[in-house]
Scaffold this motif. Structure first.
Motif, mmCIF file in Angstrom:
data_model
loop_
_atom_site.group_PDB
_atom_site.id
_atom_site.type_symbol
_atom_site.label_atom_id
_atom_site.label_comp_id
_atom_site.label_asym_id
_atom_site.label_seq_id
_atom_site.Cartn_x
_atom_site.Cartn_y
_atom_site.Cartn_z
ATOM 1 N N CYS A 49 40.781 98.197 59.915
ATOM 2 C CA CYS A 49 40.229 98.217 58.558
ATOM 3 C C CYS A 49 40.561 99.568 57.925
ATOM 4 O O CYS A 49 40.249 100.611 58.515
ATOM 5 C CB CYS A 49 38.724 97.998 58.617
ATOM 6 S SG CYS A 49 37.896 98.381 57.060
ATOM 7 N N ALA A 51 39.145 101.007 55.535
ATOM 8 C CA ALA A 51 37.949 101.735 55.098
ATOM 9 C C ALA A 51 37.214 102.390 56.268
ATOM 10 O O ALA A 51 36.913 103.583 56.243
ATOM 11 C CB ALA A 51 37.012 100.786 54.345
ATOM 12 N N CYS A 52 36.887 101.611 57.338
ATOM 13 C CA CYS A 52 36.081 102.173 58.428
ATOM 14 C C CYS A 52 36.883 102.455 59.694
ATOM 15 O O CYS A 52 36.373 103.056 60.637
ATOM 16 C CB CYS A 52 34.910 101.244 58.758
ATOM 17 S SG CYS A 52 35.419 99.668 59.459
ATOM 18 N N CYS A 74 35.178 93.315 54.986
ATOM 19 C CA CYS A 74 35.291 93.743 56.383
ATOM 20 C C CYS A 74 34.003 93.365 57.125
ATOM 21 O O CYS A 74 32.905 93.555 56.600
ATOM 22 C CB CYS A 74 35.527 95.251 56.454
ATOM 23 S SG CYS A 74 35.364 95.911 58.125
ATOM 24 N N CYS A 77 32.080 97.042 57.981
ATOM 25 C CA CYS A 77 31.542 97.944 56.961
ATOM 26 C C CYS A 77 31.332 97.264 55.607
ATOM 27 O O CYS A 77 30.769 97.861 54.692
ATOM 28 C CB CYS A 77 32.460 99.157 56.792
ATOM 29 S SG CYS A 77 34.065 98.730 56.095
HETATM 30 ZN ZN LIG Z 1 35.690 98.160 57.670
#
Ligand SMILES: [Zn+2]
Length: 272
Positions: A49, A51-52, A74, A77
């Protein structure tokens, strides 16, 4: 010879298999294109992912369904996942089914499908980074070369296709050099010129000319309204790819219609 059209059951089964294969490969090509655009090795490491940073498990990677079940978010997150994943997987599944329906289970189908894979991947990379990766062009040219002995019709036709590739890309190189001088900036990328060399190999003379015209119309129609006051070059590869796929599927019909319209009754092999 095996045909998908020998029975309805075989036809439906073949289309389902092609759709699954297309969705899986669409997912892979999307991921590979994202990495190529960022100049990273395209098969290294697991997907995660953005983002996380969580590594994605099998559950997150089922084409189409993962995105739909997770509602584009996701699992860890809750960050939004771009609909680009869903769109590319569905689009490539549709292209794979269309290729199978058009060319049946033949060497021609496999060759053209590999070409469509390359066009799809280079379009995504060009959209993102305005670069057409040489690797995609080499794979496409290699597939043409390997398949040619199986699809051989006559030396006239083979040489006409090679000549078309050389002539179109050479002509475009000349035009782009002149335009660069006149406009004092890069007008046409080197990748576009090389891409047309490969398009010529696959399509032959007249379909390549139609693909060239269609790609210019599409590229200008979509990009010119957004270009006002902006001298940045726009990605042309995706429009060449769209026009090429159209001509790959129905080039012969278009050429026959055109020659009929011009009053030519039989199509010389050198033109197709
Ligand atoms: Zn994520």
């Amino acid at each position: 010879m095996i045909s998908i059209y020998s029975s309805t059951a075989i036809l439906i089964f073949s289309c389902v298999v092609a759709a699954i294969l297309g969705a899986v490969l669409g997912s892979f090509l999307n991921c590979a294109a994202g990495r190529l655009a960022k100049d990273q090795p395209f098969i290294k490491g697991r997907s995660h992912c953005p983002a996380c940073g969580h590594d994605l498990s099998v559950l997150d990677l089922v084409p189409v369904f993962s995105w739909l079940f997770l509602r584009g978010k996701c699992r860890h997150c809750g960050a939004k996942i771009s609909p680009r994943y869903l769109i590319t997987e569905l689009l490539f599944a549709a292209l794979t089914v269309a290729c199978l329906l058009r060319f049946d289970l033949t060497v021609l189908c496999l060759r053209n499908w590999i070409f469509i894979c390359c066009l799809f991947c280079l379009s995504l990379v060009d959209f993102e980074s305005k670069i057409i990766p040489n690797g995609t062009l080499l794979i496409a040219a290699g597939a043409w070369l390997v398949a040619e002995p199986f699809l051989f019709e006559s030396w006239t036709r083979t040489l006409a296709h090679v000549g078309t590739g050389v002539a179109i890309s050479g002509g475009m190189l000349l035009i782009s050099l002149v335009m660069d001088k006149v406009l004092q900036r890069e007008s046409l990328g080197g990748g576009d010129v090389k891409l047309f060399a490969v398009v010529g190999l696959y399509l032959g003379l007249l379909p390549s000319m139609f693909a060239l015209i269609l790609s210019c119309i599409l590229g200008l129609a979509v990009n010119l309204p957004r270009q006002r006051g902006n001298s940045e070059p726009f990605p042309f590869g995706p429009w060449i790819a769209v026009a090429t796929v159209v001509m790959l599927f129905c080039g012969q019909a278009v050429v026959e219609w055109y020659l009929g319209f011009m009053g030519v009754s039989s199509t010389p092999a050198i033109l197709l």
